[in-house]
Design an enzyme around this catalytic site. Structure first.
Site, PDB file in Angstrom:
ATOM      1  N   LYS A 273       2.285 -15.080   3.444  1.00 42.86           N
ATOM      2  CA  LYS A 273       2.430 -15.873   2.219  1.00 42.86           C
ATOM      3  C   LYS A 273       3.931 -16.099   2.015  1.00 42.86           C
ATOM      4  O   LYS A 273       4.486 -15.834   0.936  1.00 42.86           O
ATOM      5  CB  LYS A 273       1.785 -15.114   1.040  1.00 42.86           C
ATOM      6  CG  LYS A 273       1.718 -15.887  -0.265  1.00 42.86           C
ATOM      7  CD  LYS A 273       0.652 -16.968  -0.271  1.00 42.86           C
ATOM      8  CE  LYS A 273       0.752 -17.821  -1.529  1.00 42.86           C
ATOM      9  NZ  LYS A 273      -0.204 -18.956  -1.529  1.00 42.86           N
TER      10      LYS A 273
ATOM     11  N   TYR B 143       0.804  -1.230   0.000  1.00 44.70           N
ATOM     12  CA  TYR B 143       0.000   0.000   0.000  1.00 44.70           C
ATOM     13  C   TYR B 143       0.835   1.277   0.000  1.00 44.70           C
ATOM     14  O   TYR B 143       0.290   2.373   0.150  1.00 44.70           O
ATOM     15  CB  TYR B 143      -0.948  -0.009   1.209  1.00 44.70           C
ATOM     16  CG  TYR B 143      -2.152  -0.892   0.990  1.00 44.70           C
ATOM     17  CD1 TYR B 143      -1.992  -2.186   0.506  1.00 44.70           C
ATOM     18  CD2 TYR B 143      -3.442  -0.453   1.232  1.00 44.70           C
ATOM     19  CE1 TYR B 143      -3.075  -3.008   0.293  1.00 44.70           C
ATOM     20  CE2 TYR B 143      -4.540  -1.270   1.018  1.00 44.70           C
ATOM     21  CZ  TYR B 143      -4.349  -2.544   0.548  1.00 44.70           C
ATOM     22  OH  TYR B 143      -5.438  -3.355   0.326  1.00 44.70           O
TER      23      TYR B 143
ATOM     24  N   ASP C 239      -3.971 -18.166   1.905  1.00 51.71           N
ATOM     25  CA  ASP C 239      -5.040 -18.847   1.141  1.00 51.71           C
ATOM     26  C   ASP C 239      -5.756 -19.869   2.020  1.00 51.71           C
ATOM     27  O   ASP C 239      -6.985 -19.955   2.036  1.00 51.71           O
ATOM     28  CB  ASP C 239      -4.537 -19.447  -0.183  1.00 51.71           C
ATOM     29  CG  ASP C 239      -3.098 -19.908  -0.154  1.00 51.71           C
ATOM     30  OD1 ASP C 239      -2.446 -19.819   0.907  1.00 51.71           O
ATOM     31  OD2 ASP C 239      -2.598 -20.371  -1.202  1.00 51.71           O
TER      32      ASP C 239
ATOM     33  N   ASP D 110      -6.614  -6.110   4.833  1.00 44.12           N
ATOM     34  CA  ASP D 110      -7.705  -5.388   4.183  1.00 44.12           C
ATOM     35  C   ASP D 110      -8.754  -6.393   3.694  1.00 44.12           C
ATOM     36  O   ASP D 110      -9.952  -6.270   3.985  1.00 44.12           O
ATOM     37  CB  ASP D 110      -7.128  -4.575   3.010  1.00 44.12           C
ATOM     38  CG  ASP D 110      -8.132  -3.601   2.416  1.00 44.12           C
ATOM     39  OD1 ASP D 110      -9.267  -3.553   2.893  1.00 44.12           O
ATOM     40  OD2 ASP D 110      -7.759  -2.891   1.456  1.00 44.12           O
TER      41      ASP D 110
HETATM   42 MG    MG Z   1     -10.954  -2.295   2.956  1.00 38.93          MG
END
Ligand code: MG
Ligand code: NAI
Length: 334
Positions: free
Chosen positions: A171, A123, A204, A228
């Site tokens: 991950k 981000y 996952d 998120d």
């Molecule tokens: Mg969001």
């Protein structure tokens, strides 16, 4: 009297802000709201989605209640939410998801809290064209210091709230450096909290586990993008985005907002569920030491949830933002 910066935001923001400030005022919260603007509405009015006056007010008062802000998709200005989290170093994004009374959902006993790293990962907005319109790249940043802060915050919360387990989501099988570092820091910090069970899961598998058996999770800590996505998933587990509040906490500043966005599909229709934003405001009341008032308002919400004619359509009601607000205000007196 607490001075708190209030940013109504875009889309459904003004409607849910009206609801939440009414409820807090009726509950006797001693708050002086300092109204500021940000997001698409500020961009349209002032040509700046994050005006200097808004930044100055947050710098001065250090606590904000912020409605959702619209971010243009694909092009246009970058997310003001991301910019504010970075600017004020709000490294912990704390997102509880708890089964509520009288709300129909697939599970009876969800009670988890997501800690999402809030300042880095994918981000940071470092994107570029390698070749215009045919090859793009984006950089993810993970630092030891930011990882330590969010993971420690998750363990400290677990300790304080007597929670039993922390699950770190990553991950690291594919992203060996970035997620690898995050996971390594998690293992180091977990050693300082022997009384709290610690596990790590690949994202996952985590997504599947959360849908299948969410009751197994307690405190969850993860990087920005995974947090998120998984926090919207967590909202879905307890009845939807209209029900989950959140806090963005740094060392000296805190900003409270809902998990959801500006919901342009229902904006201006008196249909938005104000509970998510209200629960964010209750996290704010707890933050300023007003736990009892927060509990009283939460109880009034629980009473109101029983009365479907007062609740908004997203949770199976046939009421409006206004009828819900009025019912909560009435129930405060019970
Ligand atoms: Mg969001
Ligand atoms: P969204 O969260 O706004 O809406 C997703 C779905 O949930 C929609 O169907 C909406 O009607 C429903 N919904 C959301 N909140 C609700 C509420 N309180 N009551 C009833 N229904 C509700 O996500 P979407 O549509 O992907 O994004 C819209 C805009 O919001 C985008 O510009 C996005 O960038 C922004 N956004 C802002 C956030 C923030 O300010 N923290 C967080 C997420 C998105």
């Amino acid at each position: 009297m607490h001075d708190i910066v209030l940013i109504p935001g875009d889309g459904i923001g003004p409607e849910i802000t009206e609801s939440v400030t009414t409820i807090l005022d009726e509950a006797g919260a001693d708050i002086n709201w300092i109204r500021c603007t940000a997001g698409l509405s500020a961009h349209k009015e002032l040509g700046d989605p994050l005006p200097g006056d808004t930044i100055a007010a947050i710098e001065k008062h250090r606590i904000a209640l912020k409605g959702p802000l619209t971010t243009p998709v694909g092009s246009g200005f970058r997310s003001v939410n991301v910019a504010m989290r970075k600017k004020f170093e709000l490294y912990s994004n704390i997102r509880p998801a708890k089964t509520l009374p009288h709300i129909k959902s697939r599970f009876d006993d969800v009670n988890l809290v997501m800690f999402r790293e809030n300042t880095e990962g994918l981000y940071i907005g470092k994107e570029q064209w390698v070749k215009e319109n045919s090859h793009a790249e984006s950089i993810a940043v993970v630092t030891r210091s930011a990882s330590e802060k969010i993971i420690r915050a998750a363990f400290e919360y677990a300790k304080k709230k007597d929670r039993k387990k922390v699950t770190l989501v990553h991950k690291a099988n594919i992203l060996k450096f970035t997620c690898g570092l995050f996971m390594e820091v998690g293992e180091e910090i977990a050693k300082n909290y022997p009384e709290i069970e610690y596990e790590d899961l690949i994202v996952d598998n985590m997504a599947m586990q959360m849908v299948l058996q969410p009751e197994q999770f307690d405190v969850i800590v993860t990087t920005n993008l995974f947090g998120d996505i998984l926090s919207d998933l967590a909202s879905g587990l307890v009845g939807g985005l209209g029900l989950t509040g959140a806090a963005n906490i740094g060392d000296d500043t805190a900003m409270f907002e809902a998990v959801h966005g500006s919901a342009p599909d229902i904006a201006g229709q008196n249909k938005a569920n104000p509970i998510a934003f209200l629960f964010s405001a209750l996290m704010m009341l707890e933050h300023i030491g007003e736990e009892n008032r927060a509990d009283r308002i939460r109880q009034a919400v629980y009473y109101t949830l029983e009365n479907k004619s007062a609740c908004t359509p997203d949770i199976g009601g046939n009421g409006t933002t206004k009828t819900f607000t009025e019912a909560v205000v009435r129930n405060l007196k019970k």
